[in-house]
Design a protein around this motif. Sequence first.
Motif, mmCIF file in Angstrom:
data_model
loop_
_atom_site.group_PDB
_atom_site.id
_atom_site.type_symbol
_atom_site.label_atom_id
_atom_site.label_comp_id
_atom_site.label_asym_id
_atom_site.label_seq_id
_atom_site.Cartn_x
_atom_site.Cartn_y
_atom_site.Cartn_z
ATOM 1 N N ASN A 102 61.156 -52.820 -10.046
ATOM 2 C CA ASN A 102 59.626 -52.549 -10.178
ATOM 3 C C ASN A 102 58.964 -51.689 -9.210
ATOM 4 O O ASN A 102 58.684 -52.147 -8.290
ATOM 5 C CB ASN A 102 59.050 -53.953 -10.492
ATOM 6 N N PHE A 103 58.881 -50.589 -9.403
ATOM 7 C CA PHE A 103 57.912 -49.803 -8.338
ATOM 8 C C PHE A 103 56.481 -50.039 -8.205
ATOM 9 O O PHE A 103 55.812 -49.760 -9.373
ATOM 10 C CB PHE A 103 58.265 -48.150 -8.920
ATOM 11 N N SER A 104 55.986 -50.643 -7.005
ATOM 12 C CA SER A 104 54.653 -51.048 -7.200
ATOM 13 C C SER A 104 54.019 -50.295 -5.782
ATOM 14 O O SER A 104 54.769 -49.790 -5.174
ATOM 15 C CB SER A 104 54.562 -52.419 -6.966
ATOM 16 N N ALA A 105 52.718 -50.323 -5.952
ATOM 17 C CA ALA A 105 51.775 -49.756 -4.841
ATOM 18 C C ALA A 105 50.820 -50.832 -4.385
ATOM 19 O O ALA A 105 50.122 -51.495 -5.577
ATOM 20 C CB ALA A 105 51.587 -48.547 -4.970
ATOM 21 N N VAL A 106 50.315 -50.897 -3.310
ATOM 22 C CA VAL A 106 49.039 -51.565 -2.916
ATOM 23 C C VAL A 106 47.849 -50.504 -2.592
ATOM 24 O O VAL A 106 48.050 -49.525 -2.315
ATOM 25 C CB VAL A 106 49.246 -52.790 -1.845
ATOM 26 N N LEU A 107 46.619 -51.157 -2.516
ATOM 27 C CA LEU A 107 45.556 -50.221 -2.123
ATOM 28 C C LEU A 107 45.734 -49.880 -0.660
ATOM 29 O O LEU A 107 45.979 -50.756 0.289
ATOM 30 C CB LEU A 107 44.056 -51.128 -2.316
ATOM 31 N N GLY A 108 45.212 -48.800 -0.290
ATOM 32 C CA GLY A 108 45.070 -48.458 1.060
ATOM 33 C C GLY A 108 46.326 -47.663 1.415
ATOM 34 O O GLY A 108 47.516 -47.704 1.038
ATOM 35 N N GLN A 109 46.222 -46.974 2.662
ATOM 36 C CA GLN A 109 47.243 -45.933 3.342
ATOM 37 C C GLN A 109 48.275 -46.861 3.878
ATOM 38 O O GLN A 109 48.007 -47.717 4.630
ATOM 39 C CB GLN A 109 46.789 -44.829 4.012
ATOM 40 N N CYS A 110 49.459 -46.336 4.090
ATOM 41 C CA CYS A 110 50.516 -47.211 4.765
ATOM 42 C C CYS A 110 50.491 -47.089 5.998
ATOM 43 O O CYS A 110 49.667 -46.203 6.692
ATOM 44 C CB CYS A 110 51.914 -46.317 4.504
ATOM 45 N N GLN A 111 51.015 -47.990 6.784
ATOM 46 C CA GLN A 111 50.855 -48.267 8.244
ATOM 47 C C GLN A 111 51.963 -47.223 8.862
ATOM 48 O O GLN A 111 53.035 -46.946 8.513
ATOM 49 C CB GLN A 111 51.068 -49.603 8.767
ATOM 50 N N ARG A 112 51.626 -46.814 10.230
ATOM 51 C CA ARG A 112 52.656 -46.055 10.823
ATOM 52 C C ARG A 112 53.009 -46.915 12.176
ATOM 53 O O ARG A 112 52.319 -46.849 13.268
ATOM 54 C CB ARG A 112 51.825 -44.604 11.342
ATOM 55 N N GLU A 113 54.219 -47.495 12.187
ATOM 56 C CA GLU A 113 54.571 -48.402 13.267
ATOM 57 C C GLU A 113 54.696 -47.596 14.497
ATOM 58 O O GLU A 113 54.507 -48.340 15.639
ATOM 59 C CB GLU A 113 55.683 -49.271 12.936
ATOM 60 N N SER A 114 55.309 -46.596 14.549
ATOM 61 C CA SER A 114 55.516 -46.023 15.599
ATOM 62 C C SER A 114 54.030 -45.604 16.274
ATOM 63 O O SER A 114 54.193 -45.677 17.630
ATOM 64 C CB SER A 114 56.518 -44.563 15.609
ATOM 65 N N CYS A 115 53.182 -45.276 15.765
ATOM 66 C CA CYS A 115 51.937 -44.978 16.421
ATOM 67 C C CYS A 115 51.325 -46.002 16.950
ATOM 68 O O CYS A 115 50.776 -46.023 18.112
ATOM 69 C CB CYS A 115 50.876 -44.315 15.387
ATOM 70 N N THR A 116 51.641 -47.280 16.266
ATOM 71 C CA THR A 116 50.983 -48.527 16.732
ATOM 72 C C THR A 116 51.921 -48.992 18.186
ATOM 73 O O THR A 116 51.034 -49.480 19.031
ATOM 74 C CB THR A 116 51.229 -49.846 15.755
#
Length: 705
Positions: free
Chosen positions: A527-541
């Motif tokens: 089940n291909f799903s998505a949530v509101l908001g842009q994805c996080q970038r762990e390397s930047c954090t």
Amino acid sequence: METSMIPDQSKDNPPFPDRSFEPLPVKRIYPCLSKLKIFLVALAFSFFAKGFSGSYMKSMSTQIERRFEITSSVVGFIDGSFEIGNLMVMILVSYLGPKVHRPKVIAVGCLIMSFGAFLSVVPHFLMGRYNYEKIPFTEDNSSTSFSACSPALPLHHPTLDAIKMTKALKYSGCDKAASSYMWIFVLMGNLLRGVGEAPIMPLGVSYVDDFAKEENSAFYIGTIRSSGLIGPTLGFLLGSFCANMWVDIGMVDLESVTINPKDSRWVGAWWLGLVVCGVASFLASLPFWFLPYSLPKEGEERHLKKLSESSVTNQEDHCKREPPHQRQLKFSEVVKDFLPTLKKLLGNPIFLVYLFLTVLQYNSLVGLITFETKFMEQQFNVSVSRAIFLIGVIVLPITVLGMFLGGFIIKKFKLHITGMAKFACATFISSYLLNLLYFTCDCDVLQVAGLTVSYSGIKQTSFPKTNLIASCNSDCSCVLSQWDPVCGDNGITYTTACFAGCKSSIGTGKNMVFHNCSCVQEPQSGNFSAVLGQCQRESCTKMFPYFLILLSACALILTLGGTPSYMIMFRSVSPDLKSFAVGIDTLCGRILGGLPAPIYFGGLIDQTCLKWGTKNCGGSGSCRVYDTKAFRNVYLGLITGLRTGCCFLYIVLVILISKRFRQDSTDLIDLKSTDVPSMKTSASVNKKETVPCAKPLEADDDTYM
């Protein structure tokens, strides 16, 4: 008994100069002595108020950009309007200097700052509620779910015609809407803040330097500037608090808001803090109305205790009179003397090099501060409110410490002008070399399908802006200009749920989840799903703590040389030109650095934008997502280039100062220090001619020039 006590009272109160002399000078002299300290406290609070307002406006630049849907270059122009206000009055204010009632002029300036802050709040009450950009959903008749992907409709389908009619009605008259130009109120308010702030620095600093001991002057000025930096700290903290609050707080149901402070469409309560800033500036004006035109020179008051009662009375009256060398000139005299004075000041090569140095430093610092929060948000994936908060609680306190230590080092080691120049040069070059490490803070570009990566997840070397439509969403009626991002299970951000090909959804508000998204390719999930908001970038954090440590270290080293560098200007010009020199220095920094820097910084940053938002009435709004690598190279590259020029100018400045004061530096210090003892000696010889409240004899202009 009563008559017998009369002689006793006369014995207890003999004529002057016995016991009655001791309380008399304390009672009369104390107010004259304490006014310098009162002025120091009042000036420190005015520095706090202007720093408080200025830092808050800087922290709100992103919120203002989003609320009025303007570009970064326009935000830079709004920010530069402050410098325009300074330009309008800086030359006049700084040149008049001691010729005017400096405390009262500062009081008027604080009132103008207060009015400017209140004027900037006006648009919030004239504009309607903020409607952020989001896509409409089509309700499925068979369930309560919503479909982001609607089938493509024929060109003349009734539903499509109705949508076009609705948009036509919505956009009609938008070009003439009052809200389109409401940002002009913010610009005018910022301009008035610049007008009001103009007299505080030159008049306040010269007032302290005129009436304080020479050995205390640098320490007082450093302390005032350091305490003034508490204002920017609290200003950024207030900015963080307001940025985390919804702009229309109290007017809308926050549960209906589907975005969070990390979203590029989020607008905080930018207007709320401006009310607080206006009140602070008003309070800062009050003490200056009660301060005198001039004060006794610090350190000369103790001689009053040795004078007769008549001398004490004469000196007390003298404290209320204007010193003879500070008589107020007529306007015609002021105009006639302006050009010769300016020629004399600019004929000083040390001051001329210092001016060029100021211009480059202003460009780098103003550009850095104006877009620092935007850089942290885009580069390290942190919310604007958190970026503002961290600057307020970490970077600015370290800056205060550096400014204070710089003034303390001058006082502790009694640095002459040559020592100040070498110390300032060494600290700046050290900070510059450390600043080069910023380029190691590498961060991946946000993966946006159709912008930075293909729909199959392959990274693109170039970023075309017209390939958002793919085979997986070609059957959807997606609008290219919309931005309402969703994050797919595959870690890729899609500009809208429609471009992700999502056919259904569950939940409401921030908790909405989209399902059956044909463009989200996740092999491990059926089940291909998505949530509101842009994805996080762990390397930047992960790189963010390293960046904060580096930023704090650079700020500490750079500000250590701030006060010594500032005192070079005072020690390299004639005493009667100190106030004028401060004004010209500040003016050149404002007009050639503070005014253009945010505009060209913002214009170049705009060139790195990958996706522009859309206004409610159509047309491009503020930028939604940047090419972070290009953003970093432009932002840091400009700062590094400007500071490279500063390094060369610092070296030239040290050479010029070393040549000029190599042989005369000792005589310069001895000349100033021997003037005061000569007055003390004359006081002991002829007490009637002593004038404790007057300025000490000034050294000849040739000594400085």
